[in-house]
Design a protein around this motif. Structure first.
Motif, PDB file in Angstrom:
ATOM      1  N   TRP A  80       3.402  41.333  -5.108  1.00  0.00           N
ATOM      2  CA  TRP A  80       4.067  41.439  -5.830  1.00  0.00           C
ATOM      3  C   TRP A  80       3.505  42.570  -7.186  1.00  0.00           C
ATOM      4  O   TRP A  80       3.488  41.557  -8.196  1.00  0.00           O
ATOM      5  CB  TRP A  80       5.511  40.670  -5.854  1.00  0.00           C
TER       6      TRP A  80
ATOM      7  N   PHE B 263      15.873  45.353  -0.169  1.00  0.00           N
ATOM      8  CA  PHE B 263      14.926  45.947  -1.983  1.00  0.00           C
ATOM      9  C   PHE B 263      15.083  44.675  -2.130  1.00  0.00           C
ATOM     10  O   PHE B 263      17.013  44.594  -3.429  1.00  0.00           O
ATOM     11  CB  PHE B 263      14.925  47.228  -1.605  1.00  0.00           C
TER      12      PHE B 263
ATOM     13  N   LYS C  49       9.778  43.240  -7.077  1.00  0.00           N
ATOM     14  CA  LYS C  49       8.130  44.137  -7.066  1.00  0.00           C
ATOM     15  C   LYS C  49       8.121  44.334  -5.691  1.00  0.00           C
ATOM     16  O   LYS C  49       8.355  43.523  -5.152  1.00  0.00           O
ATOM     17  CB  LYS C  49       7.375  43.796  -8.144  1.00  0.00           C
ATOM     18  N   SER C  50       7.394  45.310  -5.272  1.00  0.00           N
ATOM     19  CA  SER C  50       7.501  46.243  -3.857  1.00  0.00           C
ATOM     20  C   SER C  50       5.834  45.155  -3.519  1.00  0.00           C
ATOM     21  O   SER C  50       4.645  45.127  -4.509  1.00  0.00           O
ATOM     22  CB  SER C  50       6.744  47.387  -3.958  1.00  0.00           C
ATOM     23  N   GLU C  51       5.278  44.936  -2.440  1.00  0.00           N
ATOM     24  CA  GLU C  51       4.266  44.544  -1.978  1.00  0.00           C
ATOM     25  C   GLU C  51       2.993  45.452  -2.125  1.00  0.00           C
ATOM     26  O   GLU C  51       3.011  47.019  -1.556  1.00  0.00           O
ATOM     27  CB  GLU C  51       4.376  43.737  -0.170  1.00  0.00           C
TER      28      GLU C  51
ATOM     29  N   ALA D  36       5.541  44.252   5.081  1.00  0.00           N
ATOM     30  CA  ALA D  36       6.669  44.208   4.387  1.00  0.00           C
ATOM     31  C   ALA D  36       6.651  42.757   4.140  1.00  0.00           C
ATOM     32  O   ALA D  36       6.673  42.243   5.243  1.00  0.00           O
ATOM     33  CB  ALA D  36       7.193  44.504   5.201  1.00  0.00           C
TER      34      ALA D  36
ATOM     35  N   HIS E  93      10.437  42.010   0.431  1.00  0.00           N
ATOM     36  CA  HIS E  93      10.518  42.374  -0.756  1.00  0.00           C
ATOM     37  C   HIS E  93      10.795  44.321  -0.452  1.00  0.00           C
ATOM     38  O   HIS E  93      11.946  44.524  -1.124  1.00  0.00           O
ATOM     39  CB  HIS E  93       9.308  43.061  -1.641  1.00  0.00           C
ATOM     40  N   ARG E  94      10.490  44.855   0.848  1.00  0.00           N
ATOM     41  CA  ARG E  94      10.925  46.039   0.286  1.00  0.00           C
ATOM     42  C   ARG E  94      10.729  46.197   2.906  1.00  0.00           C
ATOM     43  O   ARG E  94      10.182  46.928   2.976  1.00  0.00           O
ATOM     44  CB  ARG E  94       9.431  46.767   0.779  1.00  0.00           C
ATOM     45  N   SER E  95      12.243  45.072   2.834  1.00  0.00           N
ATOM     46  CA  SER E  95      11.935  44.672   4.519  1.00  0.00           C
ATOM     47  C   SER E  95      13.796  45.144   4.994  1.00  0.00           C
ATOM     48  O   SER E  95      14.406  45.727   4.501  1.00  0.00           O
ATOM     49  CB  SER E  95      11.655  43.441   4.512  1.00  0.00           C
TER      50      SER E  95
ATOM     51  N   SER F 273       9.263  46.314   7.740  1.00  0.00           N
ATOM     52  CA  SER F 273       8.479  47.676   6.731  1.00  0.00           C
ATOM     53  C   SER F 273       9.760  48.432   6.268  1.00  0.00           C
ATOM     54  O   SER F 273      10.602  49.207   7.593  1.00  0.00           O
ATOM     55  CB  SER F 273       7.272  48.073   6.817  1.00  0.00           C
TER      56      SER F 273
ATOM     57  N   ILE G 108       6.240  52.811   3.045  1.00  0.00           N
ATOM     58  CA  ILE G 108       7.201  51.792   2.169  1.00  0.00           C
ATOM     59  C   ILE G 108       7.103  52.484   0.823  1.00  0.00           C
ATOM     60  O   ILE G 108       6.728  52.679  -0.127  1.00  0.00           O
ATOM     61  CB  ILE G 108       6.445  50.363   2.598  1.00  0.00           C
TER      62      ILE G 108
ATOM     63  N   GLU H 117       9.481  52.946  -1.804  1.00  0.00           N
ATOM     64  CA  GLU H 117       8.987  51.837  -3.358  1.00  0.00           C
ATOM     65  C   GLU H 117      10.503  51.940  -4.051  1.00  0.00           C
ATOM     66  O   GLU H 117      10.496  50.640  -4.727  1.00  0.00           O
ATOM     67  CB  GLU H 117       7.669  52.627  -4.151  1.00  0.00           C
TER      68      GLU H 117
END
Length: 455
Positions: free
Chosen positions: A248, A297, A300-302, A307, A310-312, A418, A426, A428
């Motif tokens: 992250w 969400f 921090k994003s990966e 994914a 964190h953003r999946s 993702s 993906i 953000e």
């Protein structure tokens, strides 16, 4: 540790700063700068010890057009030799677009293993050489256009399986050669080819290595990490700093940003919250168990192509119709594309074989036949699954969700794909996440502590 890099195309030999003649094949030694400029890196192996990374062997290839002076859509556009060049070329032939390698890997399990028997590579002296005596088997007019996949599905699937099998043969051959050459049992692995999760799941059993680490951003974007680390260690002379294993690295969005985003879309959405970590996990698990598909969400994003919670997009793996629903109504992509399971690491060995530690979703495991019917949405055509194992120490919010799933359903697992749809990166930002909710078949979005739904 041995460090191997296998990629589609790296730097030209004249631009490499770590290639004394003794680490090169004999035919590439003593060349002029002009001759070096026509050769490009494809596979490299290093040894790491006492803080020093030293080259052991580096292989190069000329451009393909200098080796075979014909044009065909199945031929590599870059190098004449190399696993990555070959895999990328066939992926483009099947799907009609560059960078479709992941799709080809997903298509391969639908193929017939008896359909082709010709070799794509000659393997000798620890090196890989591409063959091109097979290309006439595949007419130029059969190339993928993006619209003819179903019409030629069996042909493309058979080719995908053969290419996957041949590339695995080549990858395992050179990695085993590196192990025998260095005598070292630990392997660090990177490069675009290292994103082939199916082959990665066979490295330990197929090469004799005892320990394996794969850089989670193994493709070109991972070069940024190497550049930053080189600057930290070599240019600035700083000491090594152990990393906690997370990926992250992006920005974090606080409550003010989240609330501003919610207000912006208030005519189109409704929401509850903020909920604490336990509360959002309980609400999300309840919704998933009822058959809903959620955006997730958090933080921090990966960094990298996967994914990892964190953003999946998450859903229930027990539902056999869930894969088709998400592909058609959320991701808007091909119906054969598989989904990965995220599972609490402490339970991984109960559901998967071969690979039971995979924090970066970069290795494929097998699902025992007796369990496949219990998690049909994450089992691929060949009984495999691209596994992500989750631990509380590096991913506490996601681990809490999986623990709630275990408590509610008896299964410490979700579908994980993702947070995007076909043709877009993906997500953000919170703004992008809400827009995705409104544009797709997502039932809800867990946006930090808020549960958001379309009106």
């Amino acid at each position: 540790m041995t460090v191997a890099v296998i990629d589609g195309r790296g730097s030209s030999l004249n631009n490499c700063i770590d290639t004394p003649d003794e680490v090169l094949p004999c035919e590439f030694r003593g060349l002029s700068e002009e001759e070096k400029a026509g050769l490009w890196e494809k596979e490299s192996v290093y040894s790491y010890s006492n803080g020093e990374l030293l080259p052991v062997f580096k292989d190069f290839s000329p451009l393909r057009r200098t080796l075979i002076d014909v044009e065909h859509p199945i031929l590599p556009r870059s190098l004449g030799h190399g696993i990555g060049a070959m895999y990328g070329a066939v992926s483009r032939y099947v799907f009609g677009k560059n960078f479709s390698d992941g799709k080809l890997m997903g298509l391969a399990p639908y193929g017939n293993s008896d359909s082709h028997d010709f070799p794509l590579f000659d393997l000798r002296d620890g090196r890989v050489f591409n063959r091109y005596d097979w290309i006439d088997r595949f007419p130029a007019e059969m190339r993928g256009t993006g619209t003819n996949l179903k019409q030629n599905f069996e042909t493309y699937a058979n080719l995908a399986l053969h290419v996957q099998t041949e590339c695995e043969r080549a990858i395992l051959y050179i990695l085993e050669s590196y192990r025998r050459g260095t005598g070292i049992g630990k392997l660090g692995y990177a490069g675009g080819v290292a994103l082939n999760a199916v082959c990665n799941g066979k490295i330990i059993s197929g090469t004799g290595y005892e320990d394996l680490y794969i850089q989670p951003a193994a493709g070109d974007n991972g070069i940024a990490i190497g550049c930053a680390y080189y600057g930290w260690l070599k240019t600035l002379g700083n000491d090594r700093v152990p990393h906690d294993g997370t990926t992250w690295f992006a920005s974090e969005y606080g409550d003010a940003v989240i609330e501003k985003t919610l207000s912006k879309f208030s005519d189109e959405i409704i929401w509850t919250g903020p909920h604490d970590i336990e509360g959002r996990a309980q609400l999300a698990a309840q919704s998933i168990s009822e058959g809903q598909v959620l955006g997730w969400f958090q933080g921090k994003s990966e960094f990298g192509p996967r994914a990892l919670g964190h953003r999946s997009i998450i859903a229930d793996p027990r539902r056999g119709d869930m894969r088709d629903h998400i592909n058609a109504n959320v991701k808007f992509r091909e119906d054969f594309r598989p989904f990965a399971p995220s599972v609490l690491a402490t339970y991984a060995a109960e559901y998967f074989e071969g690979v039971t530690v995979s924090p970066y979703m970069i290795q494929v495991a097998q699902v025992p036949e007796a369990l496949q019917s219990a998690i049909p949405a994450v089992v691929h055509q060949d009984g495999s699954a691209r596994l992500q194992t989750v631990t509380e120490d590096i991913n506490p919010r996601y681990a809490k969700l999986l623990a709630e799933m275990k408590s509610l359903t008896g299964l410490p697992m979700v579908i994980n794909t993702s947070l995007n749809r076909r043709g877009m990166p993906i997500v953000e930002t919170p703004d992008e996440a809400v827009r995705l909710l409104l544009e797709t078949g997502l039932d809800a979005l867990v946006l930090e502590g808020y549960i958001v739904r379309s009106r």
